[in-house]
Design an enzyme around this catalytic site. Structure first.
Site, PDB file in Angstrom:
ATOM      1  N   LEU A  21      45.216  43.531  27.752  1.00 11.45           N
ATOM      2  CA  LEU A  21      45.064  44.858  28.356  1.00 11.45           C
ATOM      3  C   LEU A  21      46.114  45.085  29.439  1.00 11.45           C
ATOM      4  CD1 LEU A  21      41.201  45.451  28.515  1.00 11.45           C
ATOM      5  CD2 LEU A  21      42.757  45.351  26.579  1.00 11.45           C
ATOM      6  N   ASP A  48      49.311  36.953  37.510  1.00 14.47           N
ATOM      7  CA  ASP A  48      48.526  36.267  36.480  1.00 14.47           C
ATOM      8  C   ASP A  48      48.726  34.775  36.731  1.00 14.47           C
ATOM      9  OD1 ASP A  48      47.501  37.388  33.414  1.00 14.47           O
ATOM     10  OD2 ASP A  48      47.773  35.219  33.657  1.00 14.47           O
ATOM     11  N   LEU A  66      43.646  33.322  40.599  1.00 10.98           N
ATOM     12  CA  LEU A  66      42.751  34.255  41.314  1.00 10.98           C
ATOM     13  C   LEU A  66      41.871  33.533  42.335  1.00 10.98           C
ATOM     14  CD1 LEU A  66      41.758  36.465  38.267  1.00 10.98           C
ATOM     15  CD2 LEU A  66      42.696  37.354  40.428  1.00 10.98           C
ATOM     16  N   SER A 105      32.569  44.839  32.071  1.00 17.06           N
ATOM     17  CA  SER A 105      32.363  44.629  30.631  1.00 17.06           C
ATOM     18  C   SER A 105      30.973  45.076  30.216  1.00 17.06           C
ATOM     19  CB  SER A 105      32.535  43.139  30.317  1.00 17.06           C
ATOM     20  OG  SER A 105      32.065  42.859  29.021  1.00 17.06           O
ATOM     21  N   HIS A 123      29.218  43.318  28.684  1.00 16.46           N
ATOM     22  CA  HIS A 123      28.377  42.111  28.759  1.00 16.46           C
ATOM     23  C   HIS A 123      27.573  42.045  30.062  1.00 16.46           C
ATOM     24  CE1 HIS A 123      29.849  40.934  24.937  1.00 16.46           C
ATOM     25  NE2 HIS A 123      31.103  41.072  25.347  1.00 16.46           N
ATOM     26  N   TYR A 150      29.489  34.842  31.606  1.00 14.39           N
ATOM     27  CA  TYR A 150      30.613  35.795  31.675  1.00 14.39           C
ATOM     28  C   TYR A 150      30.092  37.176  32.118  1.00 14.39           C
ATOM     29  CZ  TYR A 150      34.154  39.041  29.774  1.00 14.39           C
ATOM     30  OH  TYR A 150      35.065  40.053  29.602  1.00 14.39           O
ATOM     31  N   LYS A 210      30.415  39.565  35.725  1.00  8.91           N
ATOM     32  CA  LYS A 210      30.741  40.994  35.777  1.00  8.91           C
ATOM     33  C   LYS A 210      29.693  41.725  36.640  1.00  8.91           C
ATOM     34  CE  LYS A 210      34.380  40.867  33.058  1.00  8.91           C
ATOM     35  NZ  LYS A 210      35.729  40.968  33.637  1.00  8.91           N
ATOM     36  N   SER A 245      34.919  47.279  23.522  1.00  9.23           N
ATOM     37  CA  SER A 245      35.886  46.416  22.805  1.00  9.23           C
ATOM     38  C   SER A 245      37.215  47.123  22.665  1.00  9.23           C
ATOM     39  CB  SER A 245      35.451  46.040  21.390  1.00  9.23           C
ATOM     40  OG  SER A 245      34.108  46.199  21.172  1.00  9.23           O
ATOM     41  N   ARG A 265      30.266  46.468  14.355  1.00 16.13           N
ATOM     42  CA  ARG A 265      29.952  46.716  15.768  1.00 16.13           C
ATOM     43  C   ARG A 265      31.030  47.578  16.417  1.00 16.13           C
ATOM     44  NH1 ARG A 265      31.495  43.742  20.546  1.00 16.13           N
ATOM     45  NH2 ARG A 265      30.056  44.173  22.274  1.00 16.13           N
TER      46      ARG A 265
HETATM   47  N1  LIG Z   1      39.605  43.294  25.683  1.00 19.36           N
HETATM   48  C1  LIG Z   1      38.369  43.755  25.736  1.00 19.36           C
HETATM   49  O1  LIG Z   1      37.845  44.310  24.773  1.00 19.36           O
HETATM   50  C2  LIG Z   1      37.577  43.644  27.009  1.00 19.36           C
HETATM   51  C3  LIG Z   1      36.226  44.028  26.969  1.00 19.36           C
HETATM   52  C4  LIG Z   1      35.502  43.958  28.163  1.00 19.36           C
HETATM   53  C5  LIG Z   1      36.107  43.559  29.337  1.00 19.36           C
HETATM   54  N2  LIG Z   1      37.417  43.185  29.317  1.00 19.36           N
HETATM   55  C6  LIG Z   1      37.999  42.729  30.577  1.00 19.36           C
HETATM   56  O2  LIG Z   1      39.327  43.222  30.669  1.00 19.36           O
HETATM   57  C7  LIG Z   1      40.143  42.277  31.365  1.00 19.36           C
HETATM   58  C8  LIG Z   1      41.374  41.957  30.533  1.00 19.36           C
HETATM   59  O3  LIG Z   1      40.965  41.441  29.279  1.00 19.36           O
HETATM   60  P1  LIG Z   1      41.993  41.069  28.120  1.00 19.36           P
HETATM   61  O4  LIG Z   1      41.350  41.437  26.839  1.00 19.36           O
HETATM   62  O5  LIG Z   1      43.345  41.617  28.448  1.00 19.36           O
HETATM   63  O6  LIG Z   1      41.968  39.478  28.206  1.00 19.36           O
HETATM   64  P2  LIG Z   1      43.201  38.451  28.330  1.00 19.36           P
HETATM   65  O7  LIG Z   1      42.599  37.093  28.222  1.00 19.36           O
HETATM   66  O8  LIG Z   1      44.271  38.814  27.364  1.00 19.36           O
HETATM   67  O9  LIG Z   1      43.718  38.708  29.819  1.00 19.36           O
HETATM   68  C9  LIG Z   1      43.132  38.099  30.936  1.00 19.36           C
HETATM   69  C10 LIG Z   1      44.243  37.547  31.804  1.00 19.36           C
HETATM   70  O10 LIG Z   1      43.659  36.923  32.953  1.00 19.36           O
HETATM   71  C11 LIG Z   1      44.427  35.770  33.247  1.00 19.36           C
HETATM   72  N3  LIG Z   1      43.664  34.764  33.989  1.00 19.36           N
HETATM   73  C12 LIG Z   1      42.694  33.942  33.525  1.00 19.36           C
HETATM   74  N4  LIG Z   1      42.303  33.079  34.482  1.00 19.36           N
HETATM   75  C13 LIG Z   1      43.041  33.369  35.579  1.00 19.36           C
HETATM   76  C14 LIG Z   1      43.104  32.822  36.887  1.00 19.36           C
HETATM   77  N5  LIG Z   1      42.326  31.790  37.261  1.00 19.36           N
HETATM   78  N6  LIG Z   1      43.977  33.362  37.763  1.00 19.36           N
HETATM   79  C15 LIG Z   1      44.791  34.388  37.406  1.00 19.36           C
HETATM   80  N7  LIG Z   1      44.772  34.952  36.178  1.00 19.36           N
HETATM   81  C16 LIG Z   1      43.910  34.447  35.264  1.00 19.36           C
HETATM   82  C17 LIG Z   1      44.836  35.216  31.884  1.00 19.36           C
HETATM   83  O11 LIG Z   1      45.978  34.372  31.991  1.00 19.36           O
HETATM   84  C18 LIG Z   1      45.088  36.479  31.087  1.00 19.36           C
HETATM   85  O12 LIG Z   1      46.454  36.837  31.083  1.00 19.36           O
HETATM   86  C19 LIG Z   1      39.255  41.071  31.655  1.00 19.36           C
HETATM   87  O13 LIG Z   1      38.740  41.161  32.962  1.00 19.36           O
HETATM   88  C20 LIG Z   1      38.124  41.221  30.646  1.00 19.36           C
HETATM   89  O14 LIG Z   1      36.931  40.616  31.114  1.00 19.36           O
HETATM   90  C21 LIG Z   1      38.159  43.195  28.184  1.00 19.36           C
END
Ligand SMILES: NC(=O)c1ccc[n+]([C@@H]2O[C@H](COP(=O)([O-])OP(=O)(O)OC[C@H]3O[C@@H](n4cnc5c(N)ncnc54)[C@H](O)[C@@H]3O)[C@@H](O)[C@H]2O)c1
Length: 274
Positions: A13, A32, A51, A110, A112, A135, A139, A164, A172
């Site tokens: 994202l 990141d 983080l 999320s 979730h 997880y 959130k 999603s 879904r």
């Molecule tokens: N993709 C979806 O459908 C979806 C749905 C619900 C929520 N989200 C939320 O959106 C956000 C982005 O999701 P995404 O799909 O791009 O996932 P992703 O895994 O591609 O991106 C998450 C990023 O966070 C980084 N990360 C993980 N641990 C870390 C740490 N300790 N310190 C710094 N960075 C860290 C990872 O390296 C990764 O680049 C997340 O918070 C996720 O919970 C996504």
């Protein structure tokens, strides 16, 4: 704006958002835990940080107008694994935002956080939390943290309960899909709405089969334009009949609703790497 910070910038994202966000500020600071990002634009900088590292996150956020907090461990996992990135990480982001006078944090929450609600039960943005694992629990914690920092310290927050945001590959997703374009529209409205206070919105496209109600977040002006119904004939023709007793089909959280606590559920979503 002078400076926007995007956590999780190397993620999926993050990749969708960097282009649009870089147009909204003099500098987009991407961060990141990943080693780096290949295609930084002229006004983007990259800082590698965990983080959970308070000093590093505070240094990155200092001077920011807004923070887009998208970094996280994105799957069900043990509490110990979730704790650093998803719980302590959120605390570090909001504490830094408060200390450094950041106007607003926009948070990738999320579905979730409310994943155990059955899909045939109406859920708006104001239903009590009902997480489907550690997880989702993180959130919930982060949404409550956001509300507390708004109420006690005046840091605005928009928590986006994304369903999603991925290619539609299963029944879904006909309800839960958030297209890349709609994600960008939702984030842009979360940024340019003049006053938000604390708000929650579902991150979902205008799907005929959307299982959630965003009416109470309509003040954000988010009007999704995409609809997963375009994929329905294909997806339904290629799916086996679903067991209505299976919570993985009946609950908002999908496979997260039935996985054991701490056990990965993401593989069951059959995500396509785009
Ligand atoms: N993709 C979806 O459908 C979806 C749905 C619900 C929520 N989200 C939320 O959106 C956000 C982005 O999701 P995404 O799909 O791009 O996932 P992703 O895994 O591609 O991106 C998450 C990023 O966070 C980084 N990360 C993980 N641990 C870390 C740490 N300790 N310190 C710094 N960075 C860290 C990872 O390296 C990764 O680049 C997340 O918070 C996720 O919970 C996504």
């Amino acid at each position: 704006m002078k400076k926007i910070v995007l956590t999780g910038a190397a993620g999926r994202l993050g990749g969708y958002l960097r282009g649009p966000l870089s147009k909204l500020a003099d500098t987009l600071v991407c961060t990141d835990i990943a080693d780096g990002i290949d295609d930084l634009a002229g006004n983007e900088t990259y800082v590698q940080a965990d983080l959970a590292d308070k000093a590093a996150i505070h240094a990155i956020i200092e001077g920011a107008d807004m923070v887009l907090h998208f970094g996280a461990l994105v799957d069900e996992a043990s509490f110990e694994d979730i704790l650093g990135p998803n719980i302590i990480g959120s605390y570090n982001v909001w504490e830094a935002a408060s200390l450094h006078g950041v106007r607003r944090v926009i948070y990738a929450s999320s579905i979730h956080a409310v994943g155990m609600y059955p899909k045939n039960e109406h859920i708006g943005v104001d239903v009590p939390h009902r997480p489907d694992g550690f997880y989702g629990l993180a959130k919930c914690f982060s949404e409550d943290l956001a509300r507390m920092y708004w109420e006690k310290r005046g840091v605005e927050a928009v928590c986006l309960r994304i369903l999603s945001c991925a290619t539609v590959t299963n029944p879904r997703a006909l309800g839960s899909w958030l297209s890349e374009g709609d994600l960008v529209r939702l984030v842009e409205r979360s940024i340019d709405t003049p006053v938000t206070g604390f708000a929650i919105a579902y991150g979902v496209s205008a799907n005929d089969r959307s299982p959630v109600d965003n009416a109470a977040a309509s003040f954000l002006g988010y009007r999704p334009q995409d609809n997963a119904e375009q994929f329905a004939d294909d997806i339904l023709a290629n799916s086996d009949p679903l067991d209505p007793q299976d919570k993985a089909h009946m609950c908002h959280g999908g496979p997260f609703a039935t996985t054991e606590l701490g056990v990965s559920a993401i593989a069951a979503l059959n995500l396509v790497d785009d």
